[in-house]
Structures are given as structure tokens and as C-alpha cells.
Design an enzyme around this catalytic site. Sequence first.
Site, short mmCIF file in Angstrom:
data_model
loop_
_atom_site.label_atom_id
_atom_site.label_comp_id
_atom_site.label_asym_id
_atom_site.label_seq_id
_atom_site.Cartn_x
_atom_site.Cartn_y
_atom_site.Cartn_z
CD GLU A 110 -17.86 -0.48 59.14
OE1 GLU A 110 -17.27 -1.52 59.49
OE2 GLU A 110 -18.71 0.09 59.86
NE ARG A 114 -17.65 -4.20 58.84
CZ ARG A 114 -18.97 -4.35 58.94
NH1 ARG A 114 -19.56 -5.42 58.43
NH2 ARG A 114 -19.71 -3.43 59.52
CD GLU A 373 -21.03 -4.00 69.64
OE1 GLU A 373 -20.50 -3.75 68.54
OE2 GLU A 373 -22.21 -4.43 69.75
#
Length: 470
Positions: A110, A114, A373
Site C-alpha cells: 500500500e 499510494r 474499479e
Amino acid sequence: GAAGGGGAAGGGEAAGGSEPLPAATVEEKRQAVVEALRHSWKGYEQYAWGKDELQPVSHKGKDWVGLGLTILDSLDVLWMANLTKEFAHGVEWVRDSLNYERPKPISVFETTIRCLGGMLAAYELSGEKVLLDRSIELGEKLQKAYGAAGLPYTTLSLLTGHKTIPNWTGGSLLLAEVGTVQMEFFALAHHAGRPEFRERAQRAIDLLDSQGGGLTDGGRLWPIHIRPESGRPSGSTISWGAMGDSFYEYLLKTWLLTGKKHEQYKRMYLEAVKGMQRRLIIEEGGLTYLCEEKSGKLVRKMDHLVCFVPGTLALGAQHLPEQHDEHMALAAKLAETCHRMYTLTPTGLAPEFVKIVGGSMVAGANHNLLRPETIEAFFYLWRFTKDARYREWGWEIFSAFERHCRVPSGGYSGLKNVKLRGSAKDDTMQTFWLAESLKYFLLLFSDDSLLDLNTHVINTEAHPIKILPS
């Protein structure tokens, strides 16, 4: 030029029982997305500044990585939306307050997609050098995550360099985590002039390639658990959803990022898509599903996370003339299934996953985390086909988020139950709401010139990275 104009004129209710918000033109829709971005950022600035995430209902912030995640994840979309004041505030925080000396173990995956991806993309767009400096500093610390065999471990303390694999995976690494650091570290290596960043990330893919089992009918799929000491797959669970997803995505995207110079990635991507087509795709009740496999048996469920696949297939098809028609056709069918996940519910918002029961789609878990998504897929399909339905569907979904997830005092929240109009909110504004969901909405309703897909590849957290010079 209205692409699927306002709901009001249509008379009847849209599927899912939620009428799209009235908006006459594509430009008005784009403005509505920018306003949603402003509203999201305002709530975060007011109640959670410097924390990872806003809790919009209870007016506070919470940390799980402790690196001001919302700021790092949002910089590029603020720039793309021309929110210059907000962008400058974020950069100032990176310069003055971002602190890596934290003992708490963080997710390597992550933090890479990110924080590193977000700062690199924002650096490339804006030229703000502090963003590159802080990226290099973070990249150096993340190097300590690699184990002896060459795979990055699951968690790492940036302060001490201590790396761990949590017990819940049975001591295994996850496929998505070891196979989703390549774009970021290839780009960092280029900008920093530090080839070792690239070499380490490449070693992980080499291991997965060499240890990943043989071809079956020209196709190959990797189980989601990987042994840290060897890189060998472990267990029999195969998924393009949670814990597998972005490995498959990065096979295509890293090939594109290297200017299509690195044939290994193209070969592995085509092997994986063939494996998926042979083993995981079913058609039921007029819909095409991408399922999972456990112990050689099909598991009849489809994660919303899997809805990135139609976008990735469509992107790949532009570069794979031999597979173009077949991949575009499958992309369109899967996108239709993903759209159906939204029209399935009275809120017009998708559940976290669906099951296929007796030929029909039913919600498998009722919550919605503001995930991106499906909008991502609609953006790619709109970009490559210019079929108006993708903008219409996107506007329906945007309208449902506005109606059910917007918190008046600032920010947006996920829902606990998409089957209930007036569902309780989960009091979390995920950082990917700004970084991904709103960015893909922005791209969907903007001119193509906002982002050139011939010069950029978008990472799995929706951060656009420039294609590397050979």
C-alpha cells in the site's frame, strides 16, 4: 453534446431505482466531479489534516500507515482538476510535515502504490522537486523490505527496518504484493538515476516467472500465496480479485511502461489472460463472470475488485493486434457484468462481491467502500470505443455516490448495506475515493487531452507514470 443527458427527461426510473442527477452536458458532469473532489478535500482539510483518512460522519481522522495517506494519494488528481490552492497545501505538508521515522509496521504494497506512486506522479505532472526528494527517501527505506530470496515482505517498520509476514497468511507472501512494486520502482530508478531500485523489483518478477509452474494449453495462472524463501506458489487458490489482482495488471502495464522493450512481461501477461479465459470465465444468465478457483474447482463468486480487468484488457488490446478483437469483446462483456453489480441494488451501488446462484447474480457481501474499479473500466472502454453507454453508466454511478455517500459537512463515506436505501455509513473516506474513483470519473468526463495514454501508464492506485525512455 449530452452523452446520456439528464435523468429527468427520461421519465422512468433508472435501473437500480436511482435516477441520475440532472446534467445537460458532459462539461456539467465534469464540473460536478470537480465539485465532489473539492467537497472531499474540504472535509479532509477541516477534520483530518495530516491523518491517513477522514472519518466524515464523526468529523475526525484516523491513521493506519501514518503518512498522511490522503494527501499523498490525492496530489495528482488535485493537479489534474486544476485545484491549485489545494495542491499547494498538500505539497507544503509533504515539505514540512511528512515524517518517515515511525516505528509502526506498514504495508509495503500500500505504501508503494499510494505514497511512492502518488508522489512520483505528482512530481512528473508539476515538477515540484520536493516530491521527488521525498520519493527517493521513501524508496530507500522500502528497500529494507526485501528478503533473502529477493521478494518484498508484507510489512515493514520504516524507522527500524524490521520486516514481517503476518500470521493470517500462514507465513506466505501474497501474489499481488510481490508483483505490484515494479512500475513505481522502475520509475523511481529512472528519476533518481539509481538502477538498484529497478533491479530489486525485477528480481521479484523473475522469481515468480521461474517458479510459477508450467503452461496448461498455453495459459498460466499463479496461486495467491507465495513462499518467501523460494518464490514458489503455495496452496491452490487462484484469483484475479483480492490478493492476486494487480500482479496480473502490472504484467501488462510494466511492459508498456518500459516502452514495450521487456518481452518477459508481455509473454507472462498473455499466458495469464489465456489461463483466465480457459479456467475462470463462465457465462450464466446472459452475463459473463470472472470467477476464482480453489483446489482445481471453480468458486462461483466475482469480487468488485475484478472489475479492473475489462479496463486492463481494453488497454492491452490497443497494443496487441493479434488479440485485439478477442480481448475487446471480453472486456465489453465483463464491463456489462460490472455495471449489473450496480443496477442489482436499490441504492444503485455495487456490493463488495457477488455470487452466482442458480444462474443469477446475488450480493455476496453488502458493503461498498467507494471502490473505483468499475469506473476505471468504463474510462478505458470509453477512451478506446467512444461508446456513449460508458459515460451514461458512469454518470448513473456517480449520481448514486452523490445521493447515498456524500456527507454534507465534507467528504464521502462508504456504505454498510447497499441493499438498503438510507443505509448506515461506514464513516470512512478511503484514500482511493479521491486518488482513483474521482480521478477516473474526471477522466471519463474530460477530453482525451487530460491524460495521453500513449505517453503514460496508470498504476494500480490510478497514478499516471510517464513511459520510460529506453
